[in-house]
Enzyme design. Structure first.
Site, PDB file in Angstrom:
ATOM      1  N   GLY A  35       0.843  -1.191   0.000  1.00 24.19           N
ATOM      2  CA  GLY A  35       0.000   0.000   0.000  1.00 24.19           C
ATOM      3  C   GLY A  35       0.874   1.236   0.000  1.00 24.19           C
ATOM      4  O   GLY A  35       2.103   1.152   0.132  1.00 24.19           O
ATOM      5  N   LEU A  36       0.261   2.377  -0.148  1.00 26.46           N
ATOM      6  CA  LEU A  36       0.995   3.637  -0.176  1.00 26.46           C
ATOM      7  C   LEU A  36       1.681   3.916   1.158  1.00 26.46           C
ATOM      8  O   LEU A  36       1.308   3.356   2.192  1.00 26.46           O
ATOM      9  CB  LEU A  36       0.034   4.786  -0.491  1.00 26.46           C
ATOM     10  CG  LEU A  36      -0.591   4.820  -1.888  1.00 26.46           C
ATOM     11  CD1 LEU A  36      -1.701   5.863  -1.933  1.00 26.46           C
ATOM     12  CD2 LEU A  36       0.469   5.117  -2.947  1.00 26.46           C
ATOM     13  N   SER A  39      -0.345   4.338   4.508  1.00 22.88           N
ATOM     14  CA  SER A  39      -1.606   3.594   4.391  1.00 22.88           C
ATOM     15  C   SER A  39      -1.935   2.819   5.660  1.00 22.88           C
ATOM     16  O   SER A  39      -3.100   2.483   5.904  1.00 22.88           O
ATOM     17  CB  SER A  39      -1.551   2.632   3.200  1.00 22.88           C
ATOM     18  OG  SER A  39      -0.525   1.665   3.390  1.00 22.88           O
ATOM     19  N   GLY A  40      -0.908   2.523   6.459  1.00 22.68           N
ATOM     20  CA  GLY A  40      -1.124   1.757   7.681  1.00 22.68           C
ATOM     21  C   GLY A  40      -0.533   0.365   7.645  1.00 22.68           C
ATOM     22  O   GLY A  40      -0.785  -0.444   8.542  1.00 22.68           O
ATOM     23  N   LYS A  41       0.278   0.075   6.636  1.00 18.37           N
ATOM     24  CA  LYS A  41       0.868  -1.264   6.483  1.00 18.37           C
ATOM     25  C   LYS A  41       1.615  -1.705   7.737  1.00 18.37           C
ATOM     26  O   LYS A  41       1.354  -2.773   8.289  1.00 18.37           O
ATOM     27  CB  LYS A  41       1.851  -1.299   5.301  1.00 18.37           C
ATOM     28  CG  LYS A  41       1.284  -0.968   3.967  1.00 18.37           C
ATOM     29  CD  LYS A  41       2.352  -1.026   2.884  1.00 18.37           C
ATOM     30  CE  LYS A  41       3.522  -0.089   3.142  1.00 18.37           C
ATOM     31  NZ  LYS A  41       3.148   1.343   3.178  1.00 18.37           N
ATOM     32  N   SER A  42       2.583  -0.900   8.154  1.00 19.56           N
ATOM     33  CA  SER A  42       3.423  -1.268   9.296  1.00 19.56           C
ATOM     34  C   SER A  42       2.611  -1.336  10.581  1.00 19.56           C
ATOM     35  O   SER A  42       2.831  -2.220  11.419  1.00 19.56           O
ATOM     36  CB  SER A  42       4.574  -0.273   9.458  1.00 19.56           C
ATOM     37  OG  SER A  42       5.450  -0.330   8.349  1.00 19.56           O
ATOM     38  N   SER A 109       6.196  -1.703  -2.116  1.00 12.47           N
ATOM     39  CA  SER A 109       6.288  -2.619  -3.267  1.00 12.47           C
ATOM     40  C   SER A 109       5.290  -2.220  -4.351  1.00 12.47           C
ATOM     41  O   SER A 109       4.307  -2.923  -4.583  1.00 12.47           O
ATOM     42  CB  SER A 109       6.086  -4.078  -2.839  1.00 12.47           C
ATOM     43  OG  SER A 109       4.986  -4.252  -1.986  1.00 12.47           O
TER      44      SER A 109
END
Length: 201
Positions: A35-36, A39-42, A109
């Protein structure tokens, strides 16, 4: 493998992946959060790791910033370096999944081809693409590292979402609404992991 490495041979392990998974009590898989930036990935990956740990699941979290302090410290942000960054992480994630761990990776990615490269390395049955779908405007509002502000000011070039493309997954195994509460997203992920028989109910 490079041509000059033709004498390097693969040595099979006496302990199988299935045996390691049996020892851990769950399958070894890779959850690839994409995600950007912002975005909240981590955040979601970290919260999921904590929840899994509390349930006795063996995990490891590979974070985009962290690997650039060691494993990928020699890489910059050119297209070639970004691809190599993802390739290296994919190799490490695959080894960890072989060891029977539930591997959580949090990387922008941005290119589908690179995510597909990792999927093929890890194995389609062990690679779970998790798209944290958060609108660009929301990511810019969050901007935890001030990167969007720098990109908008022209101080940061080739920044994903501003002057570099992000190719959203077309059919991710898991599609999360990044504007929901983290606790809700973790609950969704845990339910899916149980449904797919990756972890025990």
């Amino acid at each position: 493998m490079a041509q000059h490495d033709e004498n390097v041979v693969w040595h099979p392990h006496p302990v199988t992946v299935a045996q390691r998974e049996q020892l851990h009590g769950h399958r070894g898989v890779v959850l690839w959060f994409t995600g950007l930036s912002g975005s909240g990935k981590s955040t979601v990956a970290g919260a999921l790791e904590e929840a899994l740990y509390q349930q006795g699941v063996s995990t490891y979290l590979l974070d985009g910033d962290n690997v650039r302090h060691g494993l990928c410290s020699d890489l910059g942000f050119s297209d070639d370096d970004r691809k190599e960054n993802i390739r290296r992480v994919g190799e490490v994630a695959s080894l960890m999944a072989d060891a029977g761990l539930v591997v959580l990776t949090a990387f922008i990615s941005p290119h589908r081809a690179e995510r597909q490269m990792v999927r093929e390395r890890v194995g389609h049955d062990r690679f779970i693409e998790v798209f944290v779908d958060t609108p660009l405007a929301i990511c810019e509002t969050r901007d935890p590292k001030g990167l969007y502000k720098k990109a908008r000011a022209g101080e940061l070039k080739n920044f994903t979402g501003i002057d570099a493309v992000y190719e959203a997954p077309e059919s991710p195994q898991i599609h999360l609404d990044g504007q929901q509460l983290v606790t809700n997203l973790v609950s969704q992920l845990l339910d899916l992991l149980r449904q797919d028989d990756i972890i025990r109910s």
